[in-house]
Design a protein around this motif. Sequence first.
Motif, PDB file in Angstrom:
ATOM      1  N   TRP A   1      38.712  39.697  38.220  1.00  0.00           N
ATOM      2  CA  TRP A   1      40.109  39.432  38.594  1.00  0.00           C
ATOM      3  C   TRP A   1      40.185  38.440  39.749  1.00  0.00           C
ATOM      4  CZ3 TRP A   1      41.978  40.076  43.447  1.00  0.00           C
ATOM      5  CH2 TRP A   1      41.234  40.872  44.321  1.00  0.00           C
ATOM      6  N   ASP A   2      39.168  38.500  40.634  1.00  0.00           N
ATOM      7  CA  ASP A   2      39.196  37.627  41.795  1.00  0.00           C
ATOM      8  C   ASP A   2      38.834  36.187  41.452  1.00  0.00           C
ATOM      9  OD1 ASP A   2      36.799  38.825  41.175  1.00  0.00           O
ATOM     10  OD2 ASP A   2      36.046  38.869  43.225  1.00  0.00           O
ATOM     11  N   ASP A   3      38.149  35.984  40.285  1.00  0.00           N
ATOM     12  CA  ASP A   3      37.892  34.605  39.840  1.00  0.00           C
ATOM     13  C   ASP A   3      39.156  34.020  39.225  1.00  0.00           C
ATOM     14  OD1 ASP A   3      35.136  34.868  40.448  1.00  0.00           O
ATOM     15  OD2 ASP A   3      34.846  35.960  38.558  1.00  0.00           O
ATOM     16  N   ILE A   4      39.895  34.875  38.523  1.00  0.00           N
ATOM     17  CA  ILE A   4      41.082  34.384  37.811  1.00  0.00           C
ATOM     18  C   ILE A   4      42.223  34.120  38.781  1.00  0.00           C
ATOM     19  CG2 ILE A   4      42.779  34.944  36.011  1.00  0.00           C
ATOM     20  CD1 ILE A   4      40.580  37.043  35.071  1.00  0.00           C
ATOM     21  N   SER A   5      42.436  35.073  39.688  1.00  0.00           N
ATOM     22  CA  SER A   5      43.565  34.933  40.615  1.00  0.00           C
ATOM     23  C   SER A   5      43.006  34.706  42.020  1.00  0.00           C
ATOM     24  CB  SER A   5      44.427  36.188  40.563  1.00  0.00           C
ATOM     25  OG  SER A   5      45.547  36.021  41.375  1.00  0.00           O
ATOM     26  N   LYS A   6      42.683  33.463  42.279  1.00  0.00           N
ATOM     27  CA  LYS A   6      42.006  33.153  43.552  1.00  0.00           C
ATOM     28  C   LYS A   6      42.915  33.406  44.751  1.00  0.00           C
ATOM     29  CE  LYS A   6      38.304  30.332  41.953  1.00  0.00           C
ATOM     30  NZ  LYS A   6      37.360  31.402  41.708  1.00  0.00           N
ATOM     31  N   ASP A   7      44.222  33.201  44.569  1.00  0.00           N
ATOM     32  CA  ASP A   7      45.127  33.416  45.707  1.00  0.00           C
ATOM     33  C   ASP A   7      45.119  34.878  46.151  1.00  0.00           C
ATOM     34  OD1 ASP A   7      46.373  34.046  43.288  1.00  0.00           O
ATOM     35  OD2 ASP A   7      48.384  33.839  44.147  1.00  0.00           O
ATOM     36  N   LEU A   8      45.036  35.785  45.155  1.00  0.00           N
ATOM     37  CA  LEU A   8      44.975  37.213  45.492  1.00  0.00           C
ATOM     38  C   LEU A   8      43.675  37.538  46.227  1.00  0.00           C
ATOM     39  CD1 LEU A   8      46.243  39.356  42.489  1.00  0.00           C
ATOM     40  CD2 LEU A   8      47.082  39.344  44.816  1.00  0.00           C
ATOM     41  N   ALA A   9      42.585  36.968  45.729  1.00  0.00           N
ATOM     42  CA  ALA A   9      41.286  37.227  46.345  1.00  0.00           C
ATOM     43  C   ALA A   9      41.246  36.681  47.770  1.00  0.00           C
ATOM     44  CB  ALA A   9      40.180  36.595  45.504  1.00  0.00           C
ATOM     45  N   TYR A  10      41.783  35.465  47.961  1.00  0.00           N
ATOM     46  CA  TYR A  10      41.793  34.884  49.305  1.00  0.00           C
ATOM     47  C   TYR A  10      42.673  35.720  50.240  1.00  0.00           C
ATOM     48  CZ  TYR A  10      39.477  30.635  47.628  1.00  0.00           C
ATOM     49  OH  TYR A  10      38.581  29.752  47.105  1.00  0.00           O
ATOM     50  N   ALA A  11      43.804  36.168  49.698  1.00  0.00           N
ATOM     51  CA  ALA A  11      44.717  36.986  50.518  1.00  0.00           C
ATOM     52  C   ALA A  11      43.988  38.229  51.016  1.00  0.00           C
ATOM     53  CB  ALA A  11      45.942  37.381  49.713  1.00  0.00           C
ATOM     54  N   ASN A  12      43.176  38.796  50.133  1.00  0.00           N
ATOM     55  CA  ASN A  12      42.409  39.988  50.498  1.00  0.00           C
ATOM     56  C   ASN A  12      41.431  39.684  51.622  1.00  0.00           C
ATOM     57  OD1 ASN A  12      42.950  42.390  49.363  1.00  0.00           O
ATOM     58  ND2 ASN A  12      41.144  42.460  48.049  1.00  0.00           N
ATOM     59  N   GLU A  13      40.742  38.554  51.481  1.00  0.00           N
ATOM     60  CA  GLU A  13      39.741  38.190  52.489  1.00  0.00           C
ATOM     61  C   GLU A  13      40.402  37.813  53.807  1.00  0.00           C
ATOM     62  OE1 GLU A  13      37.109  35.142  51.074  1.00  0.00           O
ATOM     63  OE2 GLU A  13      36.598  36.314  49.298  1.00  0.00           O
ATOM     64  N   MET A  14      41.509  37.096  53.714  1.00  0.00           N
ATOM     65  CA  MET A  14      42.176  36.608  54.924  1.00  0.00           C
ATOM     66  C   MET A  14      42.848  37.734  55.701  1.00  0.00           C
ATOM     67  SD  MET A  14      41.954  33.409  55.553  1.00  0.00           S
ATOM     68  CE  MET A  14      43.387  33.109  56.577  1.00  0.00           C
ATOM     69  N   LEU A  15      43.252  38.756  54.951  1.00  0.00           N
ATOM     70  CA  LEU A  15      44.064  39.813  55.561  1.00  0.00           C
ATOM     71  C   LEU A  15      43.376  40.421  56.784  1.00  0.00           C
ATOM     72  CD1 LEU A  15      46.670  41.452  55.280  1.00  0.00           C
ATOM     73  CD2 LEU A  15      45.335  43.137  54.024  1.00  0.00           C
TER      74      LEU A  15
END
Lengths: 225, 408
Positions: free
Chosen positions: B251-265
Amino acid sequence: MIETKNLSKIYNPGKFEVKAVNNISALFKEGEFTSVVGPSGSGKTTFLNCVGGLDQPTSGEVIISGENITKLSGSKIINYRLNNIGFVFQAYNLIPVLSAKENIEMIMLLQGVDENNRISRTNELLNQVGLYEMRNRRPSQLSGGQQQRVAVARALASKPKFILADEPTANLDSKSTSNLLDIMSQLNEAENITFIFSTHDQRVIDRARRVVTLEDGKIVNDNKK
Amino acid sequence: MNILTLIKISWRNVWRNKLRSFVVIISVVFGLLGGIIIIAMSYGLNEERMNNAVETYLSHIQIHNKSFSEEYNIKYTIDNLEGIENAINNDIRVVSYSKRIILNGMLSNSNGSYGIQVKGVDPIEEVKVTNTYEKIIEGEYFKSEKDNTILVGKKLADRLNLKLKSKVVITFQDENYELTSLLYRVEGIFRSGNSRYDEANVFVKNNSITKNLPNFSGYHEIPILLTDIELRNQVKNDLVSKNSNNLIEGWDDISKDLAYANEMLAAVLYIFMMIILSALSFGIVNTMLMAILERRKEIGMLMSIGMSRFKIFLMISFETMFLSIVALPIGLILSYSIVEYYSVVGIDLSIVEAGLENFGVGTRLYFKVPNQEYFIVAIMVFVISIISSIFPSVRALKINPVEATKTI
């Protein structure tokens, strides 16, 4: 033995100079009970500050038992004060959060005295100043006279070579003054501890065996009884 | 003087002025509470956004033909479908999967047209991987026996003024790049909680596509749900080794914005927490400076009788630290209780429903704070308290014992 050689303390050197202590040379032998007297601004307190290593003189020397303490600095002078000089302050300056016993003990804790010796010395001093029964009271639960007796016991706790006391009776009533002077006289005679007071109080002057009078930072009279 | 005596004196000093100490402690408690609630809300929002995305459209893993992911031509169906299905069926880490036909096209009615992605699904298999069937707000989830029914999102329905039973035409390119149109009738309207998704995705039965495209067979997308989201990389790697022509993504490869949001949070929250705690530290420093000013004479006396500067520094440092250390457990317990309560009950944020939908989350926010965050916040408070203690302690060291005591 305490010796001052050409001791001077000048405030604002080179500008509006104030010579608080002006070239004083004096000798205080072991076991003396001395009052330093004089009008306000005569330099009594500054002189005692220099003798006690609290203030650095502008020139001259303070030699205690052969050691020139004006050359000590930083932690050395702090250690010297801790182990050799007892201080009694006009306003008692006890630590309000500690009991009488703890205030006396504290100075020995700073010295690293072991627990048994600390406790026995504290009890002995409390008995000497007549406050053993009140040992667990905090300063706020003691009268001014009692607080000053605790301060004297604290000053003695480190087994100093001499005790410097600036106006120790200034805040005390006559009964407390008399009581405190009795205690200090006894300690002076029994343990041969040197006391040097600065004072305006005639009752203290009357009990002293030597009276040094200062005016404008100079000794104008040195009277041994 | 041993350290315990110094600690004892410092501790008692803290309580000399109870009211002042309580005010500082309460301010630290509220600062902590505020910081942790913001962490809880942020984690809660992010987790809900992620879960919503995973449950609604992403799943944990998706498989596509590599060429389909580049060109979106319907002829690029998943390679070696049988082999993949065998591998998935035999993998105990896989909970469920589905097979979809994907068409990128245009949905039109008399009111206008809009670019959409059509997901051709088996209605029975699809409920195992997505929760769209739970999100139907009008009509039914593929109850009709007819094949040409469609589920549209609320946002798209509003945009094109679609009602139940409205007719729509979907136009797309077939495998020969010829334009093809299919006619559908709206059977249901869903509201996923993500308005952008609702606007750009529709569901149809895959039969409705295959029967109109006689030369077409196969599927474009396999969404897979796992027993644990954290297993996605393991499963993905196992599948990659068997599927050279397919693209297998988490899921994190497909929706990179979600994955980045998780990391940035996490990073953003720590910065935010540091700002709150730094503001609090000024309060602590101010209180301690006042305390030192009041105790100049006492500190001067301690210096006079021979307490070293280091010990005075330590004494003041301990006093400063105690203020924070007392506040820390109170703040953490209070924060933990509130977070636990709202992690179950949630907070109703329907007042900002539209904004939340654009963000991809629902209107009830559930607090969440990972346990390690409490530990990290505790460490941060402790570090800040040590830093706060330096200035008052240095200030205390500048006291001149002669001036402070006035007399000897």
